[in-house]
Write a protein that holds these residues in place. Structure first.
Motif, PDB file in Angstrom:
ATOM      1  N   GLY A 157       0.815  -1.207   0.000  1.00  0.00           N
ATOM      2  CA  GLY A 157       0.000   0.000   0.000  1.00  0.00           C
ATOM      3  C   GLY A 157       0.850   1.260   0.000  1.00  0.00           C
ATOM      4  O   GLY A 157       1.977   1.268   0.505  1.00  0.00           O
ATOM      5  N   ARG A 158       0.293   2.327  -0.558  1.00  0.00           N
ATOM      6  CA  ARG A 158       0.982   3.605  -0.620  1.00  0.00           C
ATOM      7  C   ARG A 158       0.045   4.730  -0.224  1.00  0.00           C
ATOM      8  O   ARG A 158      -1.107   4.753  -0.671  1.00  0.00           O
ATOM      9  N   ILE A 159       0.542   5.637   0.587  1.00  0.00           N
ATOM     10  CA  ILE A 159      -0.189   6.851   0.937  1.00  0.00           C
ATOM     11  C   ILE A 159       0.654   8.040   0.485  1.00  0.00           C
ATOM     12  O   ILE A 159       1.860   8.098   0.758  1.00  0.00           O
ATOM     13  N   ILE A 160       0.019   8.963  -0.210  1.00  0.00           N
ATOM     14  CA  ILE A 160       0.682  10.186  -0.662  1.00  0.00           C
ATOM     15  C   ILE A 160      -0.107  11.362  -0.101  1.00  0.00           C
ATOM     16  O   ILE A 160      -1.276  11.555  -0.438  1.00  0.00           O
ATOM     17  N   GLN A 200       3.260  -3.098   8.140  1.00  0.00           N
ATOM     18  CA  GLN A 200       2.150  -3.476   7.262  1.00  0.00           C
ATOM     19  C   GLN A 200       2.535  -3.382   5.788  1.00  0.00           C
ATOM     20  O   GLN A 200       1.702  -3.603   4.913  1.00  0.00           O
ATOM     21  N   GLY A 201       3.780  -3.015   5.509  1.00  0.00           N
ATOM     22  CA  GLY A 201       4.236  -2.895   4.125  1.00  0.00           C
ATOM     23  C   GLY A 201       3.682  -1.686   3.405  1.00  0.00           C
ATOM     24  O   GLY A 201       3.590  -1.672   2.172  1.00  0.00           O
ATOM     25  N   ILE A 202       3.310  -0.649   4.154  1.00  0.00           N
ATOM     26  CA  ILE A 202       2.699   0.543   3.567  1.00  0.00           C
ATOM     27  C   ILE A 202       3.690   1.701   3.622  1.00  0.00           C
ATOM     28  O   ILE A 202       4.209   2.029   4.691  1.00  0.00           O
ATOM     29  N   ARG A 203       3.959   2.299   2.469  1.00  0.00           N
ATOM     30  CA  ARG A 203       4.842   3.467   2.401  1.00  0.00           C
ATOM     31  C   ARG A 203       4.006   4.745   2.464  1.00  0.00           C
ATOM     32  O   ARG A 203       2.927   4.805   1.875  1.00  0.00           O
ATOM     33  N   VAL A 204       4.528   5.737   3.161  1.00  0.00           N
ATOM     34  CA  VAL A 204       3.829   7.016   3.293  1.00  0.00           C
ATOM     35  C   VAL A 204       4.804   8.134   2.948  1.00  0.00           C
ATOM     36  O   VAL A 204       5.875   8.248   3.557  1.00  0.00           O
TER      37      VAL A 204
END
Length: 273
Positions: A157-160, A200-204
């Protein structure tokens, strides 16, 4: 496993499910155009349904085969966010672009002390609370609310988060203290969430735009920063749609997969000029 160094491999966002808030106009819409043109499943969110309908039509003109869904919702309302999230089944990328800037009485560092103090104290009572509610709290609550969906993304997952050049610049000629402080908070919130979500493998990450055409920057106003971009910005122009879309695509794609907890300043060098 073979590596794909082609543009289609490195920068592909095809079939990614992307949710963009504040996508009815401005930078959010520019980013939506980039994802729709390149085969992503795009969910656009905004308060005004008519603007979302117009935005969807624009995206389909760019790519008639695009999968575009719009959701009319006030993301500063937690109940509305919960309802929005419940309608989603898949999500790979969340782009928090919705934001507000509320006008404050103008003043500069050259204002006489009584005028300076009076202008700063004349800020309406709800300016700070409303600004932080939309620009910071909603980013946190929506990001946490979709955590379970982003964690299931096959690509990670990715959050920008969309910040602002005003978050790091301290130009005394501006008079938007609540807005600038809220965007500085977004910068640090980005790092906090990157740290919190790493297992969780999520980049922000965050993007800090400079002067782009939007409801906040009117190029037809000769006093606006955008109208003065040729004078103020080292690259001699304001930001363009492709600049916003390209940076978001980079962070969402394999090309940007080793970037985490960072702030990318998208201001043509204005931050040091």
């Amino acid at each position: 496993m073979s590596k794909d160094f082609t543009l289609n491999g490195l920068f592909s966002v095809k079939d990614l499910h992307v949710l963009i808030t504040g996508a009815g106009t401005g930078i959010g819409l520019y980013m939506a155009k980039g994802f729709a043109a390149n085969g992503a499943v795009v969910h656009i969110v905004g308060r005004r349904q008519n603007k979302l309908e117009e935005a969807k039509e624009t995206l389909l003109q760019i790519n008639p085969d695009a999968q575009v869904h719009f959701h009319a919702a006030d993301i500063s309302d937690r109940a509305a966010v919960t309802e929005l999230v419940s309608s989603l089944k898949l999500l790979d990328v969340l782009i928090n672009c919705a934001g507000i800037v509320l006008p404050d009485p103008p003043c500069t560092h050259l204002s006489p002390l009584p005028d300076l103090q009076a202008a700063l104290l004349a800020s309406p009572e709800d300016t700070w609370s409303r600004t932080f509610s939309v620009n910071v709290e909603s980013v946190f609550f929506l990001s946490v609310s979709v955590l379970h969906l982003l964690a299931k993304s096959a690509h990670g997952g990715r959050i920008i988060n969309v910040s602002s050049i005003g978050s790091t610049m301290s130009d005394p000629n501006t008079h938007q203290p609540a807005y600038q402080a809220s965007k500085a908070a977004v910068n640090h919130l980005t790092r906090l969430l990157a740290s919190k979500f790493r297992e969780q493998g999520i980049r922000v990450n965050a993007i800090s735009p400079g002067y782009f055409p939007s409801q906040m920057q009117d190029a037809s106003n000769p006093k606006s920063m955008l109208a003065r971009a040729k004078e103020l910005v080292p690259v001699k122009r304001g930001g363009e749609e492709e600049d916003a879309a390209g940076t978001a695509i980079y962070l969402a794609s394999r090309a940007g997969s080793y970037v985490n907890g960072e702030l990318i300043v998208l201001g043509g060098g204005r931050e040091w000029a």
